[in-house]
Design a protein around this motif. Structure first.
Motif, PDB file in Angstrom:
ATOM      1  N   LEU A 225       0.822  -1.207   0.000  1.00 43.55           N
ATOM      2  CA  LEU A 225       0.000   0.000   0.000  1.00 43.55           C
ATOM      3  C   LEU A 225       0.858   1.261   0.000  1.00 43.55           C
ATOM      4  N   HIS A 226       1.923   1.254   0.783  1.00 42.56           N
ATOM      5  CA  HIS A 226       2.804   2.423   0.798  1.00 42.56           C
ATOM      6  C   HIS A 226       3.441   2.641  -0.576  1.00 42.56           C
ATOM      7  N   ASP A 227       3.918   1.572  -1.195  1.00 43.08           N
ATOM      8  CA  ASP A 227       4.549   1.718  -2.517  1.00 43.08           C
ATOM      9  C   ASP A 227       3.554   2.256  -3.537  1.00 43.08           C
ATOM     10  N   VAL A 228       2.327   1.713  -3.514  1.00 41.77           N
ATOM     11  CA  VAL A 228       1.319   2.138  -4.491  1.00 41.77           C
ATOM     12  C   VAL A 228       0.918   3.586  -4.253  1.00 41.77           C
ATOM     13  N   ARG A 229       0.668   3.938  -3.001  1.00 40.46           N
ATOM     14  CA  ARG A 229       0.242   5.320  -2.740  1.00 40.46           C
ATOM     15  C   ARG A 229       1.351   6.316  -3.065  1.00 40.46           C
ATOM     16  N   GLU A 230       2.592   5.978  -2.759  1.00 38.43           N
ATOM     17  CA  GLU A 230       3.701   6.874  -3.102  1.00 38.43           C
ATOM     18  C   GLU A 230       3.741   7.130  -4.604  1.00 38.43           C
TER      19      GLU A 230
ATOM     20  N   LEU B 226       1.145   6.908  -6.738  1.00 41.42           N
ATOM     21  CA  LEU B 226       0.012   7.747  -7.127  1.00 41.42           C
ATOM     22  C   LEU B 226       0.255   9.207  -6.758  1.00 41.42           C
ATOM     23  N   ASP B 227       0.794   9.422  -5.571  1.00 42.01           N
ATOM     24  CA  ASP B 227       1.072  10.798  -5.146  1.00 42.01           C
ATOM     25  C   ASP B 227       2.110  11.460  -6.038  1.00 42.01           C
ATOM     26  N   ALA B 228       3.061  10.655  -6.546  1.00 39.24           N
ATOM     27  CA  ALA B 228       4.127  11.193  -7.397  1.00 39.24           C
ATOM     28  C   ALA B 228       3.710  11.293  -8.859  1.00 39.24           C
TER      29      ALA B 228
END
Length: 333
Positions: free
Chosen positions: A58-63, A65-67
């Protein structure tokens, strides 16, 4: 055109996801996974539940998307997590806290137990994820793109995102909102005859089976069966009734490319039809985490699939995972 790498259901296989990104040339730089040529990942949903590294994934995916290096559509498991933690006007959860549902989400709850505020932040983030994506050359949805449902839905919600009222109405069977979420995240299905059930490969007793939506003029249940578990021979030869056909959908061959997950495919990735590709190849069941590298081709090509086979070391002993989480928590705080 900008290249897109569409990735199937991750289900907490966090290390395998990183291996797949590395295989495709992505590197973790400036706080997110990035491709040197500006390619963008599109996740088809179901990042959570079942696997051993849900939080990491989840952290990898959200990072990403945010980027701006990735996009994502909502899967049924993200939707179910939202419903599990949302109460109706009577104070009851929108998704019942029964043994079956508890079993599905338990791994996610265990891994986020030391991080309750972080889990709440991810739940809030899930509400920002669209149910579908449309690009000039392709579409993405977790399970099924039903034109009869999507046309009115996108007219009212052009960004395909749920607001709070839509989400709450989606928990009411028979509502339009329920139909939209059911099609987008769970696909089409048919109920088995009264009193008939089957035990699926993941150990659940089911009274329905998942169906395809790309067969022109199907005749029998076997024609539209699309899941790893077979039906009894007499059920597969059962003729489709007019009532059965009302529950089905059809995605025309002349429509733009459609990428989706959800269906627990097995074996080597293959194109279903020149404009259809399923990307879920049972990663969390020691299958393959699959991506399709789309570069604007007019006909989908099986040679554009890449994948990483999920290895046993993706699933370390539970006590080892708990030790990792405890050490990380101590280091962080």
């Amino acid at each position: 055109m900008r290249g897109f790498d569409l990735i199937g259901d991750v289900h907490g296989c966090g290390n395998t996801l990183r291996h797949l990104l590395e295989l495709m040339g992505y590197r973790h730089q400036q706080g997110a996974w990035r491709h040197p040529k500006g390619r963008q990942v599109i996740f088809v949903g179901d990042i959570v539940d079942r696997g051993p590294r849900i939080r990491q994934a989840l952290h990898d995916v959200r990072e990403m998307l945010d980027a701006g290096t990735a996009r994502m559509v909502l899967g049924n498991h993200e939707y179910n997590a939202l419903a599990y933690f949302t109460q109706d006007e009577q104070g009851q959860p929108l998704r019942a806290h029964n043994a079956r549902h508890q079993r599905v989400i338990q791994e996610t709850l265990d891994q986020f137990e030391p991080y309750p505020n972080e889990w709440q932040a991810f739940l809030d983030w899930f509400m920002e994820i669209p149910l579908a994506l449309e690009d000039e050359d392709f579409r993405v949805v977790h399970a099924c793109w039903d034109p009869e449902v999507m046309i009115p839905f996108l007219q009212d919600y052009p960004d395909a995102r749920m607001n709070t009222d839509f989400f709450r109405r989606s928990a009411v069977p028979g509502s339009f909102e329920f139909q939209v979420v059911d099609r987008c995240t769970r696909g089409t299905w048919l109920k088995l005859p009264e009193g008939v059930t089957q035990k699926s490969g993941d150990g659940f007793i089911r009274d329905r089976f998942r169906t395809s939506y790309w067969i022109d003029q199907p005749r029998t249940w076997g024609d539209i069966l699309f899941q790893p578990d077979r039906l009894a021979r007499e059920l597969e030869s059962r003729l489709l009734s007019d009532q059965d056909k009302k529950h089905l959908s059809y995605y025309p061959a002349e429509e733009r490319h459609l990428f989706f997950g959800h269906y627990w495919c097995q074996g080597f990735p293959a194109v279903i039809r020149p404009n259809l590709a399923c990307l879920d190849y049972s990663a969390v069941k020691y299958g393959r985490l699959v991506a399709y590298r789309f570069d604007g081709e007019t006909t989908l090509d099986a040679g554009k699939f890449v994948w990483v086979e999920v290895q046993r070391d993706e699933f370390p002993p539970l006590e080892e995972l708990r030790a990792e989480m405890t050490a990380e928590k101590i280091q962080k705080f």
